[in-house]
Enzyme design. Sequence first.
Site, short mmCIF file in Angstrom:
data_model
loop_
_atom_site.label_atom_id
_atom_site.label_comp_id
_atom_site.label_asym_id
_atom_site.label_seq_id
_atom_site.Cartn_x
_atom_site.Cartn_y
_atom_site.Cartn_z
N ASP A 262 0.89 -1.27 -0.14
CA ASP A 262 -0.24 -0.09 0.11
C ASP A 262 0.87 1.38 -0.08
OD1 ASP A 262 -1.82 2.03 0.30
OD2 ASP A 262 -2.59 1.31 2.31
N SER B 53 0.83 13.83 -16.55
CA SER B 53 -0.30 13.78 -17.26
C SER B 53 -0.40 15.07 -18.02
CB SER B 53 -1.73 13.76 -16.37
OG SER B 53 -2.85 14.07 -17.07
N TYR C 206 -6.47 16.64 -9.14
CA TYR C 206 -5.57 15.96 -9.67
C TYR C 206 -4.72 16.73 -10.73
CZ TYR C 206 -4.69 12.18 -13.24
OH TYR C 206 -4.04 11.34 -14.32
N ALA D 164 -3.63 19.33 -10.26
CA ALA D 164 -2.43 20.20 -9.34
C ALA D 164 -1.40 19.25 -8.79
CB ALA D 164 -2.99 20.99 -7.96
N LYS E 252 -0.51 16.42 -10.53
CA LYS E 252 0.12 16.05 -11.68
C LYS E 252 0.97 17.30 -12.15
CE LYS E 252 -1.15 11.88 -12.10
NZ LYS E 252 -0.19 10.88 -11.87
#
Length: 263
Positions: free
Chosen positions: A66, A145, A158, A160, A162
């Site tokens: 994890d 991304s 998301y 921010a 990436k």
Amino acid sequence: MHASLANKTWVLITGASSGFGEEFARQYAERGHALVLVARRLDRLQAIAEAIRQQHRVEVVVEQVDLSDIAAIVRLQERLRERGIAIDILINNAGHGLQGPFADAPLDAVLSMVQLDVASLTAVTHIFAQEMRKRRRGKILLVASMLAYQGVENFAVYSAAKAYVLRLGEALHRELKRDGITVTALCPGMSDTGFATAAQQKITPLLKLLMMQPAPVVRAGIRALHAGRMSVVPGSANKAMVIFTWATPRWLHQAILSHAMNT
């Protein structure tokens, strides 16, 4: 056993149970590299590992971890060191996304995204970069991304996260080069990996047209990493979008991308 393991070229891939991670595992196995596959889904990892062993006859080590638990990352590195496995190539791919209005999302979901996409990625990079620096060689690919280039409505955290990954990769590309380590950021656009479903992302008509398969995205990432490039955006349409972003005011390209991603 340790001597034979030490003579191999090892690739560690996080998020290896599906999508880009699984494809990275297959493409590096085709090149003859030994693999360490890391993810939470043990059954899926074991199935992928067995298929790769049978098809490519390479060593595959499965590690159920994890990655949101920083202590678990430290223990992973310790287990590999005890087995005599030194990571030559790190594919830092694990990540999580979520689409929707920022204020509507449960805080726990938002913070878990930040933990995995930012904190955990940083920890994995730091721990294995230290090992590579001692050996004066290594390669690290950070999966960012195309959204790293824009702040996009309903993808606030998301995008921010990436953006952090991209900027981290750009800085480390120069910083670690003197230590013999190559760092490359891969910035895919919309891809058919199952990520969109997990992120509860709406697949708009335009996104369907732009969607790439995982194989060419991964090939582009591997080529860029081994060529020593700072970053790569796979796909001509995605490259055009990034150029458009550079060439236009924020209000314009953010409005257009928001429309493309949400309607």
